[in-house]
Design a protein around this motif. Structure first.
Motif, PDB file in Angstrom:
ATOM      1  N   TYR A  12       6.612 -15.078 -16.322  1.00 32.59           N
ATOM      2  CA  TYR A  12       7.823 -14.392 -15.909  1.00 32.59           C
ATOM      3  C   TYR A  12       7.446 -13.183 -15.078  1.00 32.59           C
ATOM      4  O   TYR A  12       6.529 -12.434 -15.437  1.00 32.59           O
ATOM      5  CB  TYR A  12       8.617 -13.934 -17.133  1.00 32.59           C
ATOM      6  N   GLN A  13       8.123 -13.004 -13.989  1.00 32.63           N
ATOM      7  CA  GLN A  13       7.937 -11.821 -13.163  1.00 32.63           C
ATOM      8  C   GLN A  13       9.269 -11.086 -13.108  1.00 32.63           C
ATOM      9  O   GLN A  13      10.280 -11.647 -12.702  1.00 32.63           O
ATOM     10  CB  GLN A  13       7.501 -12.210 -11.742  1.00 32.63           C
ATOM     11  N   PRO A  14       9.279  -9.835 -13.519  1.00 30.42           N
ATOM     12  CA  PRO A  14      10.537  -9.079 -13.496  1.00 30.42           C
ATOM     13  C   PRO A  14      10.980  -8.805 -12.062  1.00 30.42           C
ATOM     14  O   PRO A  14      10.156  -8.788 -11.143  1.00 30.42           O
ATOM     15  CB  PRO A  14      10.169  -7.775 -14.204  1.00 30.42           C
ATOM     16  N   PRO A  15      12.256  -8.600 -11.867  1.00 36.41           N
ATOM     17  CA  PRO A  15      12.734  -8.235 -10.526  1.00 36.41           C
ATOM     18  C   PRO A  15      12.064  -6.943 -10.074  1.00 36.41           C
ATOM     19  O   PRO A  15      11.866  -6.033 -10.880  1.00 36.41           O
ATOM     20  CB  PRO A  15      14.233  -8.028 -10.715  1.00 36.41           C
ATOM     21  N   ARG A  16      11.704  -6.872  -8.826  1.00 30.51           N
ATOM     22  CA  ARG A  16      11.033  -5.682  -8.312  1.00 30.51           C
ATOM     23  C   ARG A  16      11.849  -4.989  -7.218  1.00 30.51           C
ATOM     24  O   ARG A  16      11.382  -4.052  -6.597  1.00 30.51           O
ATOM     25  CB  ARG A  16       9.659  -6.062  -7.777  1.00 30.51           C
ATOM     26  N   GLU A  17      13.049  -5.482  -6.986  1.00 27.88           N
ATOM     27  CA  GLU A  17      13.875  -4.885  -5.947  1.00 27.88           C
ATOM     28  C   GLU A  17      14.385  -3.522  -6.402  1.00 27.88           C
ATOM     29  O   GLU A  17      14.717  -3.335  -7.560  1.00 27.88           O
ATOM     30  CB  GLU A  17      15.088  -5.770  -5.615  1.00 27.88           C
ATOM     31  N   ASN A  18      14.463  -2.606  -5.470  1.00 27.20           N
ATOM     32  CA  ASN A  18      15.102  -1.325  -5.732  1.00 27.20           C
ATOM     33  C   ASN A  18      16.608  -1.592  -5.671  1.00 27.20           C
ATOM     34  O   ASN A  18      17.125  -1.984  -4.619  1.00 27.20           O
ATOM     35  CB  ASN A  18      14.687  -0.307  -4.674  1.00 27.20           C
ATOM     36  N   PRO A  19      17.340  -1.416  -6.777  1.00 28.60           N
ATOM     37  CA  PRO A  19      18.758  -1.774  -6.786  1.00 28.60           C
ATOM     38  C   PRO A  19      19.606  -0.937  -5.830  1.00 28.60           C
ATOM     39  O   PRO A  19      20.659  -1.375  -5.391  1.00 28.60           O
ATOM     40  CB  PRO A  19      19.187  -1.535  -8.239  1.00 28.60           C
ATOM     41  N   TRP A  20      19.116   0.232  -5.464  1.00 26.73           N
ATOM     42  CA  TRP A  20      19.877   1.082  -4.553  1.00 26.73           C
ATOM     43  C   TRP A  20      19.653   0.665  -3.106  1.00 26.73           C
ATOM     44  O   TRP A  20      20.553   0.772  -2.281  1.00 26.73           O
ATOM     45  CB  TRP A  20      19.488   2.549  -4.741  1.00 26.73           C
ATOM     46  N   LEU A  21      18.461   0.181  -2.794  1.00 25.35           N
ATOM     47  CA  LEU A  21      18.139  -0.224  -1.426  1.00 25.35           C
ATOM     48  C   LEU A  21      18.296  -1.722  -1.200  1.00 25.35           C
ATOM     49  O   LEU A  21      18.313  -2.182  -0.063  1.00 25.35           O
ATOM     50  CB  LEU A  21      16.699   0.180  -1.081  1.00 25.35           C
ATOM     51  N   GLU A  22      18.355  -2.482  -2.306  1.00 25.91           N
ATOM     52  CA  GLU A  22      18.410  -3.947  -2.263  1.00 25.91           C
ATOM     53  C   GLU A  22      17.244  -4.529  -1.470  1.00 25.91           C
ATOM     54  O   GLU A  22      17.390  -5.481  -0.706  1.00 25.91           O
ATOM     55  CB  GLU A  22      19.749  -4.436  -1.714  1.00 25.91           C
ATOM     56  N   SER A  23      16.071  -3.940  -1.645  1.00 24.00           N
ATOM     57  CA  SER A  23      14.854  -4.441  -1.011  1.00 24.00           C
ATOM     58  C   SER A  23      13.666  -4.083  -1.898  1.00 24.00           C
ATOM     59  O   SER A  23      13.768  -3.257  -2.802  1.00 24.00           O
ATOM     60  CB  SER A  23      14.673  -3.843   0.388  1.00 24.00           C
ATOM     61  N   ILE A  24      12.537  -4.713  -1.622  1.00 24.35           N
ATOM     62  CA  ILE A  24      11.319  -4.428  -2.365  1.00 24.35           C
ATOM     63  C   ILE A  24      10.514  -3.417  -1.560  1.00 24.35           C
ATOM     64  O   ILE A  24      10.127  -3.681  -0.418  1.00 24.35           O
ATOM     65  CB  ILE A  24      10.494  -5.699  -2.610  1.00 24.35           C
ATOM     66  N   GLU A  25      10.273  -2.270  -2.174  1.00 25.22           N
ATOM     67  CA  GLU A  25       9.530  -1.226  -1.489  1.00 25.22           C
ATOM     68  C   GLU A  25       8.031  -1.527  -1.509  1.00 25.22           C
ATOM     69  O   GLU A  25       7.563  -2.326  -2.318  1.00 25.22           O
ATOM     70  CB  GLU A  25       9.794   0.115  -2.169  1.00 25.22           C
ATOM     71  N   LEU A  26       7.289  -0.888  -0.641  1.00 25.92           N
ATOM     72  CA  LEU A  26       5.839  -1.013  -0.610  1.00 25.92           C
ATOM     73  C   LEU A  26       5.280  -0.564  -1.954  1.00 25.92           C
ATOM     74  O   LEU A  26       5.638   0.501  -2.466  1.00 25.92           O
ATOM     75  CB  LEU A  26       5.248  -0.157   0.507  1.00 25.92           C
ATOM     76  N   GLN A  27       4.412  -1.386  -2.546  1.00 25.73           N
ATOM     77  CA  GLN A  27       3.786  -1.060  -3.822  1.00 25.73           C
ATOM     78  C   GLN A  27       2.283  -0.943  -3.596  1.00 25.73           C
ATOM     79  O   GLN A  27       1.579  -1.941  -3.449  1.00 25.73           O
ATOM     80  CB  GLN A  27       4.125  -2.131  -4.858  1.00 25.73           C
ATOM     81  N   ASP A  28       1.810   0.295  -3.543  1.00 25.28           N
ATOM     82  CA  ASP A  28       0.397   0.543  -3.231  1.00 25.28           C
ATOM     83  C   ASP A  28      -0.556  -0.166  -4.179  1.00 25.28           C
ATOM     84  O   ASP A  28      -1.631  -0.606  -3.779  1.00 25.28           O
ATOM     85  CB  ASP A  28       0.099   2.046  -3.252  1.00 25.28           C
ATOM     86  N   SER A  29      -0.183  -0.296  -5.440  1.00 29.72           N
ATOM     87  CA  SER A  29      -1.081  -0.916  -6.413  1.00 29.72           C
ATOM     88  C   SER A  29      -1.244  -2.423  -6.201  1.00 29.72           C
ATOM     89  O   SER A  29      -2.127  -3.036  -6.791  1.00 29.72           O
ATOM     90  CB  SER A  29      -0.581  -0.656  -7.842  1.00 29.72           C
ATOM     91  N   ALA A  30      -0.431  -3.018  -5.334  1.00 33.47           N
ATOM     92  CA  ALA A  30      -0.537  -4.446  -5.040  1.00 33.47           C
ATOM     93  C   ALA A  30      -1.409  -4.711  -3.803  1.00 33.47           C
ATOM     94  O   ALA A  30      -1.565  -5.854  -3.394  1.00 33.47           O
ATOM     95  CB  ALA A  30       0.841  -5.049  -4.823  1.00 33.47           C
TER      96      ALA A  30
END
Length: 69
Positions: A12-30
């Motif tokens: 299972y992978q949890p949702p990673r979208e920012n609910p305010w922006l409705e997009s996935i932000e850059l994640q430096d740790s990835a």
């Protein structure tokens, strides 16, 4: 007697979208991927997508889609 092994997992992978922006932000740790969804798809799901069925000579004789019904 032919032996086989079956590994069964639930992932299972949890949702990673920012609910305010409705997009996935850059994640430096990835890094080197944009986000963890991309990294997990590339490192986990893609390599497990196809099983290689070998013949008696050790060469690939068939590919099987592991995600097909």
């Amino acid at each position: 007697m032919e032996r086989s092994i079956c590994i069964h997992g639930h992932f299972y992978q949890p949702p990673r979208e920012n609910p305010w922006l409705e997009s996935i932000e850059l994640q430096d740790s990835a890094y080197p991927y944009h986000d963890w969804n991309e990294r997990i798809a590339a490192e986990c799901y893609a390599p497990n997508a196809v099983a290689r069925i070998l013949g008696t000579d050790g060469r690939i004789v068939r590919l099987v889609n592991n995600y097909r019904d």
